[in-house]
Design a protein around this motif. Structure first.
Motif, PDB file in Angstrom:
ATOM      1  N   ALA A 105       0.829  -1.208   0.000  1.00 15.77           N
ATOM      2  CA  ALA A 105       0.000   0.000   0.000  1.00 15.77           C
ATOM      3  C   ALA A 105       0.862   1.256   0.000  1.00 15.77           C
ATOM      4  O   ALA A 105       0.603   2.204  -0.757  1.00 15.77           O
ATOM      5  N   LYS A 106       1.890   1.281   0.847  1.00 15.64           N
ATOM      6  CA  LYS A 106       2.772   2.447   0.908  1.00 15.64           C
ATOM      7  C   LYS A 106       3.514   2.638  -0.414  1.00 15.64           C
ATOM      8  O   LYS A 106       3.678   3.776  -0.896  1.00 15.64           O
ATOM      9  N   ALA A 107       3.965   1.536  -1.021  1.00  9.51           N
ATOM     10  CA  ALA A 107       4.684   1.629  -2.293  1.00  9.51           C
ATOM     11  C   ALA A 107       3.762   2.080  -3.421  1.00  9.51           C
ATOM     12  O   ALA A 107       4.162   2.858  -4.295  1.00  9.51           O
ATOM     13  N   ILE A 108       2.530   1.596  -3.411  1.00  5.07           N
ATOM     14  CA  ILE A 108       1.558   1.987  -4.437  1.00  5.07           C
ATOM     15  C   ILE A 108       1.220   3.469  -4.316  1.00  5.07           C
ATOM     16  O   ILE A 108       1.136   4.188  -5.325  1.00  5.07           O
ATOM     17  N   GLU A 109       1.032   3.941  -3.103  1.00  4.48           N
ATOM     18  CA  GLU A 109       0.748   5.364  -2.890  1.00  4.48           C
ATOM     19  C   GLU A 109       1.924   6.225  -3.341  1.00  4.48           C
ATOM     20  O   GLU A 109       1.729   7.302  -3.914  1.00  4.48           O
ATOM     21  N   LYS A 110       3.129   5.748  -3.098  1.00  2.03           N
ATOM     22  CA  LYS A 110       4.324   6.493  -3.506  1.00  2.03           C
ATOM     23  C   LYS A 110       4.455   6.516  -5.024  1.00  2.03           C
ATOM     24  O   LYS A 110       4.844   7.536  -5.609  1.00  2.03           O
ATOM     25  N   THR A 111       4.101   5.400  -5.664  1.00  5.75           N
ATOM     26  CA  THR A 111       4.216   5.287  -7.112  1.00  5.75           C
ATOM     27  C   THR A 111       3.132   6.076  -7.835  1.00  5.75           C
ATOM     28  O   THR A 111       3.358   6.670  -8.883  1.00  5.75           O
ATOM     29  N   GLY A 112       1.924   6.091  -7.269  1.00 12.11           N
ATOM     30  CA  GLY A 112       0.768   6.697  -7.915  1.00 12.11           C
ATOM     31  C   GLY A 112       0.027   5.656  -8.726  1.00 12.11           C
ATOM     32  O   GLY A 112       0.659   4.808  -9.374  1.00 12.11           O
TER      33      GLY A 112
END
Length: 261
Positions: A105-112
């Protein structure tokens, strides 16, 4: 505006290999070859098909795992994904589905993202709950276990097949979607795709990049634990039923004694 698709993939031990538990009761990944989870290949394929239908789309493949997990990313890139993100950190060892969902979730939010695609389950853990937990963490709708999926006008639509009926589902983007192994055979990477994958960007992240404390993941932060494990017993010689006129009765008695009938 470009449709941002993130596909979550997992590097798993080869199911045909001889798998064991390590001393800490996690899967020993050193003694068996790994590969991109076959069920995640279906998610990559559906992402590629959605991108082909879109006016403008970009596909990012994301994985959480050790150094060798880059092999899974390269396979997805060779199939046609545009770029990859690899989250690697020693403190991730032993992380369960709850910790993994936090990291993703954190990586997806960072990636967009606009659309997150997952396979129906991993071929090692086979829990099948990660897409739902991930959607909850992201605070977006989930449309899971689809055998057919499409995106149009900011809406994702799909068909979920059950034992006795099929459902038509839809959700507004952003959303998390999981697809089954009935969604369409994954394409085989071409030689051109394999060569192109070597030049595609792979971003590396660790827990500090995502603002996650070590105690939230790994064995310490896991919500689940393996208490004990034992080697599977060796196969024993089978029972031979000779048909000398009573074979059918003997077979039925054997099946009944084993509670098969």
């Amino acid at each position: 505006m470009s449709l941002r698709i993130v596909v979550c993939v997992k590097y798993v031990p080869d199911a045909t290999g001889d798998r064991h538990f390590a001393d800490d009761l996690t899967v020993d990944r050193e003694d068996v070859d790994g590969l991109l989870s076959e069920l995640d290949e279906y998610a990559v394929e559906q992402a590629l098909q959605i991108a082909e239908e879109a006016d403008d789309a970009e596909i990012t493949v994301l994985t959480v795992g050790p150094e060798d997990a880059k092999d899974a990313l390269r396979k997805a890139l060779s199939m046609g994904a545009d770029k990859a993100v690899h989250v690697e950190d020693d403190d991730l060892h032993g992380t369960d589905v709850m910790g993994t969902s936090l990291v993703l979730a954190k990586a997806i939010e960072k990636t967009g993202y606009d659309l997150v695609l997952c396979g129906m389950a991993s071929t090692d853990g086979v829990m099948g709950v990660l897409p739902a937990v991930l959607a909850e963490r992201l605070g977006v709708p989930q449309v899971t276990l689809l055998s057919e999926v499409s995106v149009e006008g900011g809406t994702v639509r799909g068909r979920r097949d059950g034992d006795t009926a099929s459902e038509r589902l839809e959700a507004s983007l952003p959303a998390v979607v999981s697809v089954t192994d009935q969604s369409g055979e994954a394409r085989y990477p071409s030689f051109k795709g394999i060569m192109a994958a070597k030049k595609k960007p792979v971003e590396s992240l660790d827990l500090s990049d995502l603002g996650i404390e070590a105690g939230e993941v790994g064995l310490e932060g896991s919500w689940t634990a393996v208490d004990s494990a034992a080697e599977r017993p060796a196969r024993t010689a089978g029972t031979i039923v000779k048909d000398e006129g009573e074979g059918g009765r003997q077979l039925a008695e054997y099946l009944a004694s084993q509670k098969f009938v």
